[in-house]
Design a protein around this motif. Structure first.
Motif, PDB file in Angstrom:
ATOM      1  N   HIS A  55       0.921  -1.117  -0.043  1.00  0.00           N
ATOM      2  CA  HIS A  55      -0.064   0.082   0.098  1.00  0.00           C
ATOM      3  C   HIS A  55       0.945   1.351   0.105  1.00  0.00           C
ATOM      4  O   HIS A  55       0.849   1.971  -0.989  1.00  0.00           O
ATOM      5  CB  HIS A  55      -0.939  -0.021   1.310  1.00  0.00           C
ATOM      6  N   ARG A  56       1.668   1.247   1.073  1.00  0.00           N
ATOM      7  CA  ARG A  56       2.536   2.489   0.945  1.00  0.00           C
ATOM      8  C   ARG A  56       3.896   2.370   1.553  1.00  0.00           C
ATOM      9  O   ARG A  56       4.717   3.001   1.866  1.00  0.00           O
ATOM     10  CB  ARG A  56       1.851   3.743   2.214  1.00  0.00           C
ATOM     11  N   THR A  58       5.250   0.495   3.845  1.00  0.00           N
ATOM     12  CA  THR A  58       5.680   0.526   5.115  1.00  0.00           C
ATOM     13  C   THR A  58       6.303  -0.802   5.533  1.00  0.00           C
ATOM     14  O   THR A  58       5.808  -1.728   5.174  1.00  0.00           O
ATOM     15  CB  THR A  58       4.442   0.683   5.997  1.00  0.00           C
ATOM     16  N   CYS A  72      -0.951  -4.896   8.932  1.00  0.00           N
ATOM     17  CA  CYS A  72      -0.029  -3.765   8.679  1.00  0.00           C
ATOM     18  C   CYS A  72      -0.460  -2.463   9.621  1.00  0.00           C
ATOM     19  O   CYS A  72      -1.646  -2.342   9.632  1.00  0.00           O
ATOM     20  CB  CYS A  72      -0.302  -3.218   7.163  1.00  0.00           C
ATOM     21  N   GLY A  74       0.280   0.332   9.081  1.00  0.00           N
ATOM     22  CA  GLY A  74      -0.113   1.646   8.325  1.00  0.00           C
ATOM     23  C   GLY A  74      -1.635   1.868   8.388  1.00  0.00           C
ATOM     24  O   GLY A  74      -2.203   2.962   9.004  1.00  0.00           O
ATOM     25  N   HIS A  75      -2.306   1.005   7.903  1.00  0.00           N
ATOM     26  CA  HIS A  75      -3.799   1.458   7.686  1.00  0.00           C
ATOM     27  C   HIS A  75      -4.678   0.061   7.980  1.00  0.00           C
ATOM     28  O   HIS A  75      -5.625   0.057   7.170  1.00  0.00           O
ATOM     29  CB  HIS A  75      -4.054   2.048   6.164  1.00  0.00           C
ATOM     30  N   TRP A  77      -4.397  -3.109   6.729  1.00  0.00           N
ATOM     31  CA  TRP A  77      -4.635  -4.207   5.581  1.00  0.00           C
ATOM     32  C   TRP A  77      -4.088  -5.377   6.181  1.00  0.00           C
ATOM     33  O   TRP A  77      -3.318  -5.608   6.812  1.00  0.00           O
ATOM     34  CB  TRP A  77      -3.903  -3.915   4.516  1.00  0.00           C
TER      35      TRP A  77
HETATM   36  S1  FES Z   1       0.834   1.111   4.607  1.00  0.00           S
HETATM   37 FE1  FES Z   1       0.157  -1.073   4.962  1.00  0.00          FE
HETATM   38  S2  FES Z   1      -1.806  -0.644   4.842  1.00  0.00           S
HETATM   39 FE2  FES Z   1      -0.974   1.060   4.436  1.00  0.00          FE
END
Ligand code: FES
Length: 395
Positions: A55-56, A58, A72, A74-75, A77
């Motif tokens: 996604h990003r 991370t 994750c 980050g957000h 997922w």
């Molecule tokens: S960076 Fe992994 S869910 Fe957004």
């Protein structure tokens, strides 16, 4: 000992002692490739994944195990043992994640003789070799950078923008101040005829209670109205996260994006909240947050890219209407908590500007707009540099 290579040779690589692998992802190297290994259940078998969230990007070392899957940081997922992305929370429980959201898994990972062995690619040896006294894991390699350009804190294009460098009231009449911006030290001096800056910059000004410096001719514009009502600045924070990455993390979900000259706006609505976000390149963010039944608050966040590994965060909150001091303090604490929560995991030295390097979903409209805005800034700055070079050559 397995040696480090950029292209892994086929075979099994000892990557970690089995006893050291639990439900927290462990970064390892196998034939020069980075992976994370972990157990998706306490005492369960070992699983290996590619080391970054698609996604990003991370790092997954900060991810956690939830319900037998990797989540994750980050957000949120989620990924199953075979690498398949099973859930993107922002899309809702019934959405099907895109195939590009999946993690890569190695051909095999296995435990033998107290070691975790990893075979990145198919190999003729069905089982890992026996471990010996000289079995050691190779060093963990650096994570591969994104394929396209990234915007870091020292990108030359950032010279062509206004940057906040200090609170205006820090600079008393006749006083001076040293600040860091874009990897350089700048000295500000408040004189009778205004603020002087050294080394010479294209401009210095005061706006929104801050002193701003534009090293070169700015190609970006400012935010519009930045809030009404009683306002309070938060104590400035420093973070090692690059400004573009930090701004991206602050954006949150959004839809209905409208592109502006040098920025964009977007909104996000739920049953109990309406948020309007505005960004001006490179690092000015304004958010109007309208909670159901609560006072409307405005959050202004201005980022100062001091050095390659250091960003200063200036943030101000204001509350609409007849507010009390506790209302304002509560709003300030909320923003401070949001800013302090950022910076969780390494997302590299800058923000990828090429869409294919990451996976964007429908709720990422603000993040996608930020990348486009910053890519446009880079192009406009290059054009300005070229025009200035042409002017010098013609003179
Ligand atoms: S960076 Fe992994 S869910 Fe957004």
């Amino acid at each position: 000992m397995a040696s480090s290579r950029s292209v892994p040779a086929p075979g099994w690589f000892p990557v970690a002692r089995a006893a050291d692998v639990g439900t927290t992802p462990v970064p390892v190297g196998a034939g020069g490739q980075a992976w994370v290994v972990l157990r998706l259940r306490p005492g369960g078998e070992v699983t290996a994944f590619s080391p970054r969230c698609p996604h990003r990007l991370t790092t997954l070392t900060a991810a956690t195990v939830v319900g037998g899957q990797l989540r994750c940081a980050g957000h949120g997922w989620r990924f199953a043992a075979d690498g398949r992305c099973t859930e993107v929370p922002a899309l809702g429980p019934h959405a099907v994640p895109p195939p590009r959201a999946d993690l890569t898994t190695p051909w095999a990972v296995e435990e033998r003789d107290g070691w975790v062995w990893l075979a990145p690619d198919r190999t003729a040896q069905q089982r890992p070799p026996r471990a010996g006294a000289d079995t050691v894991a190779e060093p963990v390699p650096a994570l591969p950078p994104p394929g396209g350009p990234v915007l870091d804190n020292l990108a030359p294009a950032l010279a062509h923008a206004w940057h906040p460098v200090a609170a205006a009231d820090q600079l008393a009449p006749g006083g001076w101040l040293s600040v860091r911006l874009l990897g350089r030290t700048w000295t500000l001096e408040r004189r009778d005829d205004g603020i002087a800056v050294a080394p010479a910059a294209w401009g210095v000004r005061e706006r929104e209670g801050m002193v701003w410096v534009a090293p070169g001719r700015p190609v970006a514009t400012d935010l519009g109205a930045t809030g009404v009502g009683r306002a309070q600045w938060l104590p400035p924070l420093r973070t090692a996260t690059p400004a573009a990455v930090l701004l991206d993390a602050l954006l949150g979900p959004g839809r209905q994006v409208h592109t502006l000259s040098g920025g964009f706006t977007g909104t996000w609505e739920t049953d109990d909240l309406r948020v309007r976000t505005e960004v001006a390149a490179p690092f000015q963010l304004l958010r109007r947050v309208e909670p159901a039944g609560g006072p409307v608050r405005w959050e202004l966040v201005l980022l100062q890219p001091e050095d390659g590994d250091c960003t200063r965060v200036h943030a101000r909150v204001s509350v609409e209407g007849r507010v009390t001091r506790p209302d304002l303090t509560a709003a300030a604490l909320r923003l401070q908590a949001a800013v302090s929560r950022l910076d969780p995991a390494d997302r590299g030295r800058g923000l990828p500007l090429t869409p294919r390097d990451e996976v964007h979903v429908a709720t990422d409209a603000l993040g996608a707009a930020l990348r486009t805005t910053l890519a446009d800034l880079v192009v406009a700055a290059r054009r300005t540099d070229q025009e200035e070079d042409d002017d010098v050559a013609a003179a």
